[in-house]
Design an enzyme around this catalytic site. Structure first.
Site, short mmCIF file in Angstrom:
data_model
loop_
_atom_site.label_atom_id
_atom_site.label_comp_id
_atom_site.label_asym_id
_atom_site.label_seq_id
_atom_site.Cartn_x
_atom_site.Cartn_y
_atom_site.Cartn_z
N LYS A 1 -1.72 -6.07 4.66
CA LYS A 1 -2.92 -5.25 4.86
C LYS A 1 -4.12 -5.82 4.11
O LYS A 1 -5.25 -5.47 4.40
CB LYS A 1 -2.67 -3.79 4.54
CG LYS A 1 -2.11 -3.51 3.17
CD LYS A 1 -1.66 -2.04 3.09
CE LYS A 1 -0.74 -1.84 1.91
NZ LYS A 1 0.05 -0.61 2.01
N LYS B 1 -2.27 -11.49 -8.62
CA LYS B 1 -3.50 -10.78 -8.96
C LYS B 1 -4.22 -11.50 -10.11
O LYS B 1 -5.44 -11.62 -10.10
CB LYS B 1 -3.15 -9.32 -9.34
CG LYS B 1 -4.32 -8.48 -9.75
CD LYS B 1 -4.86 -7.64 -8.61
CE LYS B 1 -5.93 -6.71 -9.15
NZ LYS B 1 -7.03 -6.47 -8.26
N LYS C 1 3.15 -13.73 5.05
CA LYS C 1 3.61 -12.43 5.55
C LYS C 1 2.44 -11.61 6.08
O LYS C 1 1.29 -11.74 5.62
CB LYS C 1 4.36 -11.66 4.45
CG LYS C 1 3.50 -11.18 3.32
CD LYS C 1 4.24 -10.16 2.45
CE LYS C 1 3.27 -9.60 1.43
NZ LYS C 1 3.69 -8.43 0.72
P1 AMP Z 1 3.42 -2.37 0.91
O1 AMP Z 1 2.77 -1.09 1.22
O2 AMP Z 1 2.80 -3.56 1.53
O3 AMP Z 1 3.64 -2.57 -0.53
O4 AMP Z 1 4.86 -2.31 1.57
C1 AMP Z 1 5.59 -1.17 1.94
C2 AMP Z 1 6.94 -1.62 2.45
O5 AMP Z 1 6.80 -2.50 3.55
C3 AMP Z 1 7.77 -2.39 1.41
O6 AMP Z 1 9.13 -2.07 1.55
C4 AMP Z 1 7.51 -3.82 1.78
O7 AMP Z 1 8.53 -4.69 1.36
C5 AMP Z 1 7.44 -3.73 3.29
N1 AMP Z 1 6.62 -4.81 3.86
C6 AMP Z 1 5.33 -5.09 3.56
N2 AMP Z 1 4.88 -6.15 4.27
C7 AMP Z 1 5.93 -6.54 5.04
C8 AMP Z 1 6.11 -7.59 5.99
N3 AMP Z 1 5.13 -8.42 6.31
N4 AMP Z 1 7.33 -7.71 6.57
C9 AMP Z 1 8.34 -6.87 6.27
N5 AMP Z 1 8.23 -5.86 5.38
C10 AMP Z 1 7.04 -5.69 4.78
#
Ligand code: AMP
Ligand code: TRP
Length: 327
Positions: free
Chosen positions: A198, A112, A195
């Site tokens: 969103k 960030k 990865k």
């Molecule tokens: P976030 O809302 O993106 O912070 O992530 C919510 C959950 O999803 C966390 O446990 C992250 O580690 C997992 N997560 C997010 N993106 C990925 C991805 N591309 N592959 C696997 N797990 C993910």
């Protein structure tokens, strides 16, 4: 005594199948064996500016996603982080043993700072990992099922728990991350070196949990693939490997079994089958989500908060006594 797991997701954007496969799918499996606590982490969401009405809506939506995915409130506690003020209180106390350089090296803060400049990073975002440590260690959590990107945060939680124990005597359990190799890092459909995210620029990066069948077909058709024409699971073919992982995790098959299904077939056959596997997961999931009323979900969240509050209160009292507060 069952081992305890804790995890959470921020109500700050649309979830995608990476979130489902990396985190929620594992929670559903683990709830059978573990004493499970799942949280909607609204206090983490506000570390970047949020519109209040949208935040409220998304908080309920995340809880609905947990339930529609198969998290069973009879077996687990599901609650909203801000309902249980002990999280914020413990985070404050942990702030007094966390060090600035430890937080400065966190990827989320560094990314960030590079992207928008350090001046635009709020103190809450800088301190985000300390609040996450509090979430986890407040409940004597043993395992934290998350995606790979969260491992660094769990390292910090371990470090802070150990530091507190060392300074004030045995208080916290040292947590561990729980991930699965095939699902811990689902990659972008448009770029298998990054990865699935969103915040990606293109919506062709991810399959949102809210995507309809036509959108899924369109996105999978457009997904990048590797050179060659055979359906093989290998590190030399990262795009295909990622698609096979998604297929196998949603259809409950090993990557080898998926390979076998497509012997002698090409990318087009594989991709259309993959799109249908995703749709077969998403359609009933979305239907279950739509059937959940706000009232019903709020009641589940209130019950969940009541269940966890007594654990949180007890642990925080122990912490306060140890550091010399009069309780
Ligand atoms: P976030 O809302 O993106 O912070 O992530 C919510 C959950 O999803 C966390 O446990 C992250 O580690 C997992 N997560 C997010 N993106 C990925 C991805 N591309 N592959 C696997 N797990 C993910
Ligand atoms: N930081 C996590 C994420 O972005 C969310 C989170 C907050 C969390 N507190 C947690 C995850 C405690 C596991 C345990 O996904």
């Amino acid at each position: 005594m069952k081992k305890r797991i804790f995890s959470g997701i921020k109500p700050s954007g649309d979830l995608h199948i990476g979130n489902y496969l990396g985190a929620i799918q594992n929670w559903v499996a683990l709830q059978e064996e573990y004493d499970s606590i799942f949280c909607v982490v609204d206090m983490h969401a506000i570390t970047v500016p949020q519109d209040p009405a949208t935040l409220r809506k998304r908080t309920l939506e995340i809880a609905k996603i947990y339930l529609a995915a198969g998290i069973d409130p009879k077996k687990c506690s599901i609650f909203i982080q801000s309902y249980v003020s002990e999280h914020a209180e413990l985070a404050w106390i942990l702030n007094t043993i966390a060090k600035i350089p430890e937080l400065e090296k966190m990827t989320q803060f560094k990314d960030k700072s590079v992207k928008d400049g350090k001046e635009s990073v709020l103190v809450g975002l800088f301190d985000y990992p300390v609040l996450m440590a509090a979430d986890i260690i407040l409940y004597d959590t043993q395992l934290v099922p998350v995606g790979k990107d969260q491992k660094q945060h769990i390292e910090l939680a371990r470090e802070l728990a150990q530091r507190f124990n060392y300074k004030f005597g045995e208080t916290f359990v040292i947590p561990e991350a729980y991930t699965k190799k095939e699902s811990e890092n689902i990659m972008g459909l448009d770029d298998p070196t990054k990865k699935m995210s969103k915040s990606a620029k293109s919506e062709y990066n991810y399959i949102a949990l809210s995507d309809d069948a036509e959108t899924v077909r369109k996105k999978i058709k457009k997904a990048v693939t590797d050179s060659g024409s055979e359906i093989v699971y290998s590190d030399d073919k990262p795009a295909l490997k990622n698609l096979i992982n998604i297929y196998s995790l949603l259809d409950n098959k090993t990557p080898k079994e998926v390979e076998t299904l497509f012997v002698g077939k090409g990318y087009a056959d594989f991709k259309s089958a993959l799109a249908e596997v995703i749709i077969q997961f998403l359609e009933p999931f979305q239907k279950r989500m739509a059937e959940l009323s706000d009232e019903k979900v709020l009641k589940i969240l209130e019950d969940g908060a009541k269940k966890v509050q007594s654990i949180a209160k007890k642990k925080l009292e122990e912490v306060k006594k140890k550091i010399g507060f009069i309780v």
